[in-house]
Scaffold this active site. Structure first.
Site, short mmCIF file in Angstrom:
data_model
loop_
_atom_site.label_atom_id
_atom_site.label_comp_id
_atom_site.label_asym_id
_atom_site.label_seq_id
_atom_site.Cartn_x
_atom_site.Cartn_y
_atom_site.Cartn_z
N HIS A 191 0.84 -1.20 0.00
CA HIS A 191 0.00 0.00 0.00
C HIS A 191 0.87 1.24 0.00
O HIS A 191 2.09 1.15 0.14
CB HIS A 191 -0.98 -0.01 1.19
CG HIS A 191 -0.36 0.10 2.54
ND1 HIS A 191 0.58 -0.81 3.02
CD2 HIS A 191 -0.53 1.00 3.55
CE1 HIS A 191 0.93 -0.47 4.25
NE2 HIS A 191 0.28 0.63 4.59
N HIS A 208 1.26 3.84 2.05
CA HIS A 208 1.81 4.59 3.18
C HIS A 208 3.33 4.56 3.05
O HIS A 208 3.92 3.54 2.70
CB HIS A 208 1.34 3.99 4.52
CG HIS A 208 -0.06 4.44 4.88
ND1 HIS A 208 -0.89 3.72 5.71
CD2 HIS A 208 -0.76 5.55 4.51
CE1 HIS A 208 -2.05 4.37 5.83
NE2 HIS A 208 -1.99 5.48 5.12
N HIS A 243 -7.34 -1.55 5.82
CA HIS A 243 -6.50 -0.51 6.41
C HIS A 243 -7.10 0.86 6.06
O HIS A 243 -8.13 0.94 5.41
CB HIS A 243 -5.07 -0.67 5.85
CG HIS A 243 -4.03 0.08 6.62
ND1 HIS A 243 -3.98 0.11 7.99
CD2 HIS A 243 -2.99 0.84 6.20
CE1 HIS A 243 -2.96 0.87 8.37
NE2 HIS A 243 -2.35 1.32 7.30
N ASP A 247 5.97 4.40 4.79
CA ASP A 247 6.89 3.44 5.42
C ASP A 247 6.92 2.11 4.67
O ASP A 247 7.70 1.23 5.02
CB ASP A 247 6.53 3.23 6.90
CG ASP A 247 5.08 2.85 7.13
OD1 ASP A 247 4.20 3.32 6.38
OD2 ASP A 247 4.81 2.09 8.07
N HIS A 248 6.11 1.99 3.61
CA HIS A 248 6.11 0.77 2.81
C HIS A 248 6.62 0.97 1.39
O HIS A 248 6.79 0.01 0.66
CB HIS A 248 4.70 0.14 2.78
CG HIS A 248 4.25 -0.32 4.13
ND1 HIS A 248 4.26 -1.65 4.51
CD2 HIS A 248 3.84 0.38 5.23
CE1 HIS A 248 3.86 -1.73 5.78
NE2 HIS A 248 3.60 -0.53 6.23
N ASP A 302 -0.71 -3.76 6.22
CA ASP A 302 -1.16 -3.38 7.52
C ASP A 302 -2.67 -3.58 7.52
O ASP A 302 -3.33 -3.22 6.55
CB ASP A 302 -0.90 -1.90 7.75
CG ASP A 302 0.56 -1.50 7.72
OD1 ASP A 302 1.44 -2.33 7.47
OD2 ASP A 302 0.83 -0.31 7.95
#
Lengths: 303, 303
Positions: free
Chosen positions: A62, A64, A142, A66-67, A212
């Protein structure tokens, strides 16, 4: 057949305490596949000796940061290292727009094909297949569209008993037939049953990556009997309300999922920056599912 | 007054050998300013104890990834850490588009103002000023538009001689007048010359950041008599043709620039991934300009 996963990042949201944002590298029979690519993933690859050029497939769960914030840098470095072979990229539709605007304004010309396949949000689909494994998406729940992935070995052919092959002087080019169950007739006309000259292959294994998601159990049908389950476990269970509000899972819940689906092993990760010491998180998950391990940076787990 | 620079990254193009892509943090009298922000800069800040929230100004020289890929992650982490105070960002016009597309598709709402000022390509301009220093751009000559930056302390007022102030019982509220050169008349009517009660302030200092550029000498007028010069030195001089072709500078050339402009100190960085051992690069630059230092990660240089 080799089937293992190396952890490059275990932090949620922001890097902290020497923990990096999420990334993992799967080795399936010496084919390397990356799952997610947080900032600093290429530095982690250098640290743990994983060569950029060996990665052929990248799966982004996804958008976000941090990914995926490390993806543009990793692709740039692959390019600078002279890569020519295609890179197969799977992820949310807008991922290519994000990469392209950066390549465009930095006047970067990527000299290898990026074969991008947009992952459909909310649907479980087969997105990649080889002769020996498949990759399917797992719709998660999520704040924004998010897909997990399940990597499954295919059922393999039976294994031949080498000493019997030698004893009967069966020619090498007949071995594939034996594996498929075709009996062998020797020069005296005697029939030797394929079943007697072979044994069952190992059970095919599967690795599921659930990142997540709020723990709403909607996705568990796809992960029953998975061998190794990676499940995010951002918070401890005393923060279950915060976990639900932010569409994340607690360590206890991750343990419950692993137990429910009959996983053999659970890896937990995506730890909140509030936890410096992770041992209470491990203890909590193990209280429900004893075969739990922390997805710590640099560790490799055999599936 | 404190005026120093801490190096967070010294690598060109791609991270390697524990060297990170370019980033530096200037401390001017406890005000922290970041220059460039390659991937992994926030991890470097954690490593060297530089708090995200203390950064108020970020200057991005150009849109090659090794100079800005860490910015979106750093801003995201500032946001997650609850920042409310504005961030002042200076860089190429398209930088905000690159950030915005990522915030948009990741459904990220930045809860502090980003005051963005697009730097005009090719022009030397004053882009920021406080009561004690100024920042000007330095047009450089790279493959894409690139600006260096020069940070200059302003001329300070004279310093008072404390023992004389005490001896004459000069009131504290008169001290600012003395510093401005206004004489003091005591209660007996005797005039004391401000020049006799004060001494010259330290010379204002300047730091120039010249990244990335071919060494074409067009920019040296702006950096004459700079105290500390950071100059990229991607290659050694045996690769001068490659340096010119890629619009970079050699160590020897960086030394020649420092010598020509009468700098007191030269920092070299932006080292090519071909050099594991940097001592030959230092030796080459020092053969021209002895006061040269490697801009190594984690080192702090007083300007």
């Amino acid at each position: 057949m080799k089937f293992e996963v190396t952890i490059l990042g275990s932090s949620s949201a922001t890097p902290i305490f020497n923990r990096n944002p999420t990334s993992q590298v799967l080795n399936i029979n010496e084919r390397l596949l990356m799952i997610d690519c947080g900032e600093g993933t290429q530095q982690q690859m250098l640290r743990y000796g994983i060569k950029y050029h060996k990665i052929e497939h990248i799966f982004i769960s996804h958008l976000h940061g941090d990914h995926f914030f490390g993806l543009v840098g990793l692709i740039s470095s692959m390019n600078l290292n002279g890569r020519k072979r295609p890179l197969h990229l799977f992820g949310p539709e807008k991922l290519m727009d994000i990469l392209n605007i950066q390549f465009e304004h930095s006047d970067t010309h990527i000299n290898f094909p990026i074969e991008f396949k947009a992952v459909k949000p909310g649907s479980a689909e087969l997105i990649f297949e080889t002769h020996d494994f498949t990759v399917e998406t797992i719709p998660l729940n999520h704040r924004i569209s998010c897909s997990g992935f399940i990597f499954k070995e295919k059922q393999r052919l039976r294994k031949v008993l080498k000493d019997k092959i030698a004893e009967l002087e069966i020619p090498a080019n007949y071995v594939p037939l034996l594996k498929k169950g075709i009996d062998f007739t020797d020069k005296n006309g005697k029939v030797h049953k394929a079943m007697d000259l072979t044994i069952e292959a190992d059970e095919p294994k599967a690795y599921a990556y659930c990142s997540d998601t709020v723990c709403d159990w909607t996705y568990i049908n796809q992960i029953y009997h998975v061998d190794t389950l990676y499940h995010e476990a951002t918070f401890m269970h005393d923060m279950v309300d915060r976990a639900k509000a932010t569409f994340h899972t607690t360590c206890q819940e991750a343990g419950e999922v692993a137990k429910k689906v009959g996983a053999k092993k659970l890896l937990i990760g995506h730890f909140s920056a509030r936890y410096r010491d992770l041992s209470p998180l491990l203890i909590e998950a193990r209280s429900v599912f004893p075969e739990t391990y922390l997805a710590n940076e640099g560790e490799t787990f055999v599936i």
